[in-house]
Design an enzyme around this catalytic site. Structure first.
Site, PDB file in Angstrom:
ATOM      1  N   THR A 187      -6.855 -10.997 -32.941  1.00 44.03           N
ATOM      2  CA  THR A 187      -7.025 -12.112 -33.883  1.00 44.03           C
ATOM      3  C   THR A 187      -5.974 -13.175 -33.553  1.00 44.03           C
ATOM      4  OG1 THR A 187      -7.967 -10.810 -35.658  1.00 44.03           O
ATOM      5  CG2 THR A 187      -6.655 -12.701 -36.340  1.00 44.03           C
ATOM      6  N   VAL A 217     -16.835  -9.493 -44.484  1.00 43.55           N
ATOM      7  CA  VAL A 217     -15.904 -10.623 -44.404  1.00 43.55           C
ATOM      8  C   VAL A 217     -14.509 -10.064 -44.625  1.00 43.55           C
ATOM      9  CG1 VAL A 217     -15.177 -12.772 -45.490  1.00 43.55           C
ATOM     10  CG2 VAL A 217     -17.612 -12.326 -45.130  1.00 43.55           C
TER      11      VAL A 217
HETATM   12  N1  ASP Z   1      -7.394  -9.469 -40.016  1.00 43.28           N
HETATM   13  C1  ASP Z   1      -8.559  -9.357 -39.164  1.00 43.28           C
HETATM   14  C2  ASP Z   1      -9.718  -8.824 -39.985  1.00 43.28           C
HETATM   15  O1  ASP Z   1      -9.541  -7.861 -40.701  1.00 43.28           O
HETATM   16  C3  ASP Z   1      -8.373  -8.484 -37.972  1.00 43.28           C
HETATM   17  C4  ASP Z   1      -7.073  -8.612 -37.206  1.00 43.28           C
HETATM   18  O2  ASP Z   1      -6.170  -9.360 -37.607  1.00 43.28           O
HETATM   19  O3  ASP Z   1      -6.948  -7.970 -36.142  1.00 43.28           O
HETATM   20  O4  ASP Z   1     -10.791  -9.334 -39.883  1.00 43.28           O
END
Ligand code: ASP
Length: 315
Positions: free
Chosen positions: A170, A199
């Site tokens: 991300t 989501v």
């Molecule tokens: N926070 C992101 C989600 O849960 C994933 C991530 O940060 O790796 O969609």
């Protein structure tokens, strides 16, 4: 203190980068940071800078955002993104959006061109069309690596959450411009093999990001279902409002998420005076920051390299 401005801090996701991908991950984050910093040096706004950094990482197939996004259980790409402007508290987000290359730019259009804060799925696509955003075939967003991980995680014995925290990606950025305005942006393909329509925290204001000129700006990464439980971005700013530094507030909030709900993750944080932090409770988080002509970057806990920005451009 204002000679510490402007500055930008970027992350490439909390988790663990496989060795063979760590160099590309570090390079991607450093060059996105430099591009955003150039905008700030030329007098651009913190919002322009964070959107530039995140757009570059969405276009980089080594990250779980835009091209390179993880796939949902059906093998499709559904992406989430948010932007927030610390001057006005205006924000824009998209969730479960498909067939666009740069969700962060669509999130900005939601902020700038609608009276809403978040558009989702087909409604977000319709809005994108009405704004003239080019639709791209899903195939152009899917990498071989993403498809391989999706296939592996369809096995009955697989644990997609654990696997994801094992492979990050991300992306997010926070910045302060020469006028002291803060902004944040975050973008993701979400969690590996997620349910269709899932989501995460990223497009949720206060969870995936928050920006307020009165305290600072934060972009988060980690397991979204845990981040939402503690509204991580807002929690960091709450601690800063209580007088903690960007770094102490980031650490204490991540420690709270770990002890209260068992969640691991990371944040990049700035305050309007030019103090910043890149903190994580996961094994790794690739991050970079640019301030005062110096590029800072790291990947493992405790790692902090610095380099003159000009030198880095030549290397
Ligand atoms: N926070 C992101 C989600 O849960 C994933 C991530 O940060 O790796 O969609």
């Amino acid at each position: 203190m204002t000679d510490m401005l402007p500055l930008v801090v970027v992350h490439g996701g909390a988790g663990h980068v496989p060795k063979e991908r760590s160099e590309n991950s570090a390079m991607g984050v450093c060059s996105a940071t430099q591009a955003a910093y150039r905008i700030l040096q030329d007098g651009g706004s913190s919002m322009d800078a964070v959107v530039e950094a995140v757009t570059r990482l969405e276009n980089n197939p080594f990250f779980n955002a835009g091209c390179g996004s993880v796939l949902n259980v059906k093998g499709d790409v559904e992406m989430d993104a948010i932007v927030m402007d610390g001057r006005t508290l205006a924000s824009g987000a998209v969730s479960a959006v498909r067939n666009i290359a740069n969700p962060v730019q669509l999130a900005r259009l939601v902020m700038d061109k609608t009276s809403h804060a978040c558009l989702t799925a087909e409604g977000a696509s319709q809005f994108a069309r009405s704004m003239g955003v080019v639709e791209v075939p899903q195939e152009s967003l899917i990498t071989e690596y993403a498809r391989m991980r999706w296939r592996n995680n369809l096995e009955p014995s697989a644990n997609p959450v654990e696997c994801q925290m094992g492979k990050m990606g991300t992306v997010g950025a926070v910045a302060v411009d020469a006028e002291g305005n803060v902004a944040c942006a975050t973008s993701t393909g979400g969690m590996l093999n997620k349910m269709e329509g899932r989501v995460g925290d990223t497009p949720c204001i206060g969870s995936g990001g928050y920006a307020d000129n009165l305290s600072g700006a934060v972009s988060t990464t980690g397991y979204g279902e845990d981040i939402m439980k503690v509204t991580l971005a807002r929690l960091v700013l709450f601690h800063m409002e209580q007088g903690q530094s960007a770094e102490a507030a980031s650490d204490v909030s991540l420690a709270y998420m770990k002890s209260r709900v068992g969640g691991l993750g990371g944040v990049v944080t700035v305050d309007p005076r030019g103090n910043w932090a890149a903190c994580f409770s996961s094994r790794q988080m690739s991050w970079a920051a640019a301030q005062g002509g110096t590029l800072h970057h790291g990947l493992y806990a405790g790692e902090h390299f610095t380099q003159n920005i000009q030198e880095h451009l030549l290397s």
